[in-house]
Write an enzyme that holds these catalytic residues in place. Structure first.
Site, PDB file in Angstrom:
ATOM      1  N   SER A  37     -31.724 -53.776 -38.111  1.00 58.74           N
ATOM      2  CA  SER A  37     -30.694 -52.977 -37.907  1.00 58.74           C
ATOM      3  C   SER A  37     -31.022 -52.205 -36.601  1.00 58.74           C
ATOM      4  O   SER A  37     -32.158 -51.877 -36.336  1.00 58.74           O
ATOM      5  CB  SER A  37     -30.202 -52.013 -38.935  1.00 58.74           C
ATOM      6  OG  SER A  37     -29.485 -51.044 -38.688  1.00 58.74           O
ATOM      7  N   TYR A  97     -31.791 -45.736 -45.624  1.00 60.35           N
ATOM      8  CA  TYR A  97     -31.676 -46.839 -45.017  1.00 60.35           C
ATOM      9  C   TYR A  97     -32.379 -47.130 -43.725  1.00 60.35           C
ATOM     10  O   TYR A  97     -32.987 -48.198 -43.447  1.00 60.35           O
ATOM     11  CB  TYR A  97     -30.294 -47.180 -44.605  1.00 60.35           C
ATOM     12  CG  TYR A  97     -29.703 -48.444 -44.052  1.00 60.35           C
ATOM     13  CD1 TYR A  97     -29.400 -49.555 -44.669  1.00 60.35           C
ATOM     14  CD2 TYR A  97     -29.301 -48.738 -42.642  1.00 60.35           C
ATOM     15  CE1 TYR A  97     -29.132 -50.674 -44.412  1.00 60.35           C
ATOM     16  CE2 TYR A  97     -29.087 -49.717 -42.423  1.00 60.35           C
ATOM     17  CZ  TYR A  97     -28.863 -50.881 -42.970  1.00 60.35           C
ATOM     18  OH  TYR A  97     -28.334 -52.065 -42.361  1.00 60.35           O
TER      19      TYR A  97
HETATM   20  P1  NAP Z   1     -22.732 -57.306 -47.224  1.00 58.95           P
HETATM   21  O1  NAP Z   1     -21.410 -57.744 -46.841  1.00 58.95           O
HETATM   22  O2  NAP Z   1     -22.782 -56.318 -48.286  1.00 58.95           O
HETATM   23  O3  NAP Z   1     -23.549 -58.492 -47.684  1.00 58.95           O
HETATM   24  C1  NAP Z   1     -24.787 -58.219 -48.396  1.00 58.95           C
HETATM   25  C2  NAP Z   1     -24.911 -59.178 -49.270  1.00 58.95           C
HETATM   26  O4  NAP Z   1     -26.234 -59.214 -50.104  1.00 58.95           O
HETATM   27  C3  NAP Z   1     -23.906 -58.970 -50.717  1.00 58.95           C
HETATM   28  O5  NAP Z   1     -23.392 -60.134 -51.220  1.00 58.95           O
HETATM   29  C4  NAP Z   1     -24.698 -58.552 -51.761  1.00 58.95           C
HETATM   30  O6  NAP Z   1     -24.275 -58.198 -52.958  1.00 58.95           O
HETATM   31  C5  NAP Z   1     -25.869 -59.004 -51.627  1.00 58.95           C
HETATM   32  N1  NAP Z   1     -27.053 -58.383 -52.210  1.00 58.95           N
HETATM   33  C6  NAP Z   1     -27.034 -57.020 -52.457  1.00 58.95           C
HETATM   34  N2  NAP Z   1     -28.265 -57.082 -53.436  1.00 58.95           N
HETATM   35  C7  NAP Z   1     -28.869 -58.157 -53.710  1.00 58.95           C
HETATM   36  C8  NAP Z   1     -30.061 -58.301 -54.153  1.00 58.95           C
HETATM   37  N3  NAP Z   1     -30.736 -57.590 -54.904  1.00 58.95           N
HETATM   38  N4  NAP Z   1     -30.371 -59.814 -54.339  1.00 58.95           N
HETATM   39  C9  NAP Z   1     -29.464 -60.578 -53.857  1.00 58.95           C
HETATM   40  N5  NAP Z   1     -28.571 -60.273 -53.080  1.00 58.95           N
HETATM   41  C10 NAP Z   1     -28.135 -58.838 -52.919  1.00 58.95           C
HETATM   42  O7  NAP Z   1     -23.590 -56.694 -46.098  1.00 58.95           O
HETATM   43  P2  NAP Z   1     -23.646 -57.221 -44.507  1.00 58.95           P
HETATM   44  O8  NAP Z   1     -22.926 -56.456 -43.784  1.00 58.95           O
HETATM   45  O9  NAP Z   1     -23.296 -58.903 -44.582  1.00 58.95           O
HETATM   46  O10 NAP Z   1     -25.454 -57.124 -44.484  1.00 58.95           O
HETATM   47  C11 NAP Z   1     -26.179 -58.169 -44.238  1.00 58.95           C
HETATM   48  C12 NAP Z   1     -27.415 -57.716 -43.949  1.00 58.95           C
HETATM   49  O11 NAP Z   1     -27.310 -57.290 -42.573  1.00 58.95           O
HETATM   50  C13 NAP Z   1     -27.989 -56.442 -44.403  1.00 58.95           C
HETATM   51  O12 NAP Z   1     -29.601 -56.687 -44.572  1.00 58.95           O
HETATM   52  C14 NAP Z   1     -27.753 -55.234 -43.685  1.00 58.95           C
HETATM   53  O13 NAP Z   1     -28.415 -54.168 -43.791  1.00 58.95           O
HETATM   54  C15 NAP Z   1     -27.681 -55.927 -42.242  1.00 58.95           C
HETATM   55  N6  NAP Z   1     -26.838 -55.293 -41.303  1.00 58.95           N
HETATM   56  C16 NAP Z   1     -25.307 -55.234 -41.227  1.00 58.95           C
HETATM   57  C17 NAP Z   1     -24.788 -54.538 -40.173  1.00 58.95           C
HETATM   58  C18 NAP Z   1     -23.479 -54.286 -40.392  1.00 58.95           C
HETATM   59  O14 NAP Z   1     -22.851 -53.548 -39.419  1.00 58.95           O
HETATM   60  N7  NAP Z   1     -22.684 -54.796 -41.194  1.00 58.95           N
HETATM   61  C19 NAP Z   1     -25.623 -53.890 -39.390  1.00 58.95           C
HETATM   62  C20 NAP Z   1     -27.178 -53.951 -39.162  1.00 58.95           C
HETATM   63  C21 NAP Z   1     -27.420 -54.573 -40.361  1.00 58.95           C
HETATM   64  P3  NAP Z   1     -23.621 -56.975 -53.453  1.00 58.95           P
HETATM   65  O15 NAP Z   1     -22.343 -56.787 -52.694  1.00 58.95           O
HETATM   66  O16 NAP Z   1     -23.235 -57.228 -55.183  1.00 58.95           O
HETATM   67  O17 NAP Z   1     -24.512 -55.856 -53.389  1.00 58.95           O
END
Ligand code: NAP
Length: 272
Positions: free
Chosen positions: A163, A176
């Site tokens: 990130s 975070y």
């Molecule tokens: P998201 O849409 O919330 O998807 C994350 C998925 O991981 C969700 O389905 C979530 O389930 C699942 N998850 C959470 N806890 C878990 C666990 N203990 N075991 C297995 N699965 C689990 O988030 P995203 O935006 O796609 O983010 C994905 C990654 O990218 C993350 O590491 C995030 O920190 C990183 N990231 C995102 C952004 C952004 O702007 N979106 C920017 C930088 C980095 P639940 O919904 O039930 O929790």
């Protein structure tokens, strides 16, 4: 002084496929955590397009089943495995079952993540711990379960989803930022520790991407204005825009790329 130059590839090497598309993931199996939606789902689809066989993980069984069904419907070879990436015993059992029942994991994408915002001075310990567990410790647990096979096979690619908060922070996200900062150094530590086994470990650092995680922020006019003003590209990114980097880092093209964090952020980290 004479300089040795690598010879041009022989026709035999070309015929054997040694020189075929270095970005192809054909014949490789990828495990992607948190792939029921958002970035993980988009990366899974992108790796599938590049030829990989997919194993999707999520903690939500219904969402996982839907994601698997969608990708199967698109013609990919996909399996799903529901487990909590923060539960060490669950992780060990699940990875062992995947490797026994489906086959070895050639690429691992540690993507699962959560956000739990709160002012640091009043942040409940559970919020601190939950974010550390899902965003940092899980990468250690899942990678530890997968890497033994990679070491035995002398090959493997591991990608951690980092990130901008590996580098910079904002108020209310100290948990975070601490987790992602730790993940950056875990990525480098793993790269250094396992390079001798021909395993490459790199980070992919997304900028601000529209997903369920950022959903409430994208509709807050003030935050939206801030992100668009701070990002040289002038906009939010989309999950599919991370695919090229994930395919690259999973592929033969990245065989000598190790311990790097590649930011895909519309230029944000380069700007003052
Ligand atoms: P998201 O849409 O919330 O998807 C994350 C998925 O991981 C969700 O389905 C979530 O389930 C699942 N998850 C959470 N806890 C878990 C666990 N203990 N075991 C297995 N699965 C689990 O988030 P995203 O935006 O796609 O983010 C994905 C990654 O990218 C993350 O590491 C995030 O920190 C990183 N990231 C995102 C952004 C952004 O702007 N979106 C920017 C930088 C980095 P639940 O919904 O039930 O929790």
């Amino acid at each position: 002084m004479s300089v040795k130059v690598d010879p041009m590839p022989s026709s035999r090497a070309v015929a054997s496929g040694e020189c075929s598309d270095p970005f192809s993931l054909r014949g490789r199996r990828a495990l992607i955590t948190g792939a029921g939606q958002g970035i993980g789902f988009a990366l899974a689809r992108g790796l599938g397009v590049a030829g990989a066989e997919l194993v999707l993980n999520d903690v939500d069984p219904v969402r996982l089943e839907q994601a698997v069904a969608t990708l199967r419907g698109e013609g990919f070879t996909v399996n799903g495995r529901c487990f909590d990436v923060t539960n060490g015993a669950d992780v060990e059992r699940s990875v062992a079952e995947v490797e026994r029942g489906i086959g070895p994991v050639d690429s691992l994408i540690n993507n699962a993540g959560i956000h739990r915002r709160a002012p640091l001075e009043t942040m409940p310990t559970e919020r601190w711990q939950a974010v550390l567990d899902v965003n940092l410790t899980s990468a250690f647990l899942v990678t530890r379960a997968v890497v033994g096979g990679m070491i035995r096979r002398r090959a493997g690619k591991i990608i951690t989803i980092c990130s901008l908060n590996c580098e910079v922070s904002r108020p209310t996200i100290a948990n975070y930022a601490a987790a992602k900062g730790g993940l950056k150094m875990l990525t480098r530590a793993m790269a250094v520790e396992w390079a001798r086994h021909n395993i490459q470990v790199n980070g992919l650092g997304p900028g601000y991407i529209r997903t369920a995680m950022t959903g409430t922020l994208t509709i807050e006019a003030e935050f939206d204005r801030l992100i668009c003003a701070r990002t040289p590209a002038g906009r939010w990114g989309e999950s599919r825009e991370l695919v090229g980097t994930a395919v690259f880092l999973s592929s033969r093209a990245a065989d000598f790329v190790n311990g790097q964090i590649l930011y895909v952020d519309g230029g944000l980290l380069a700007a003052l």
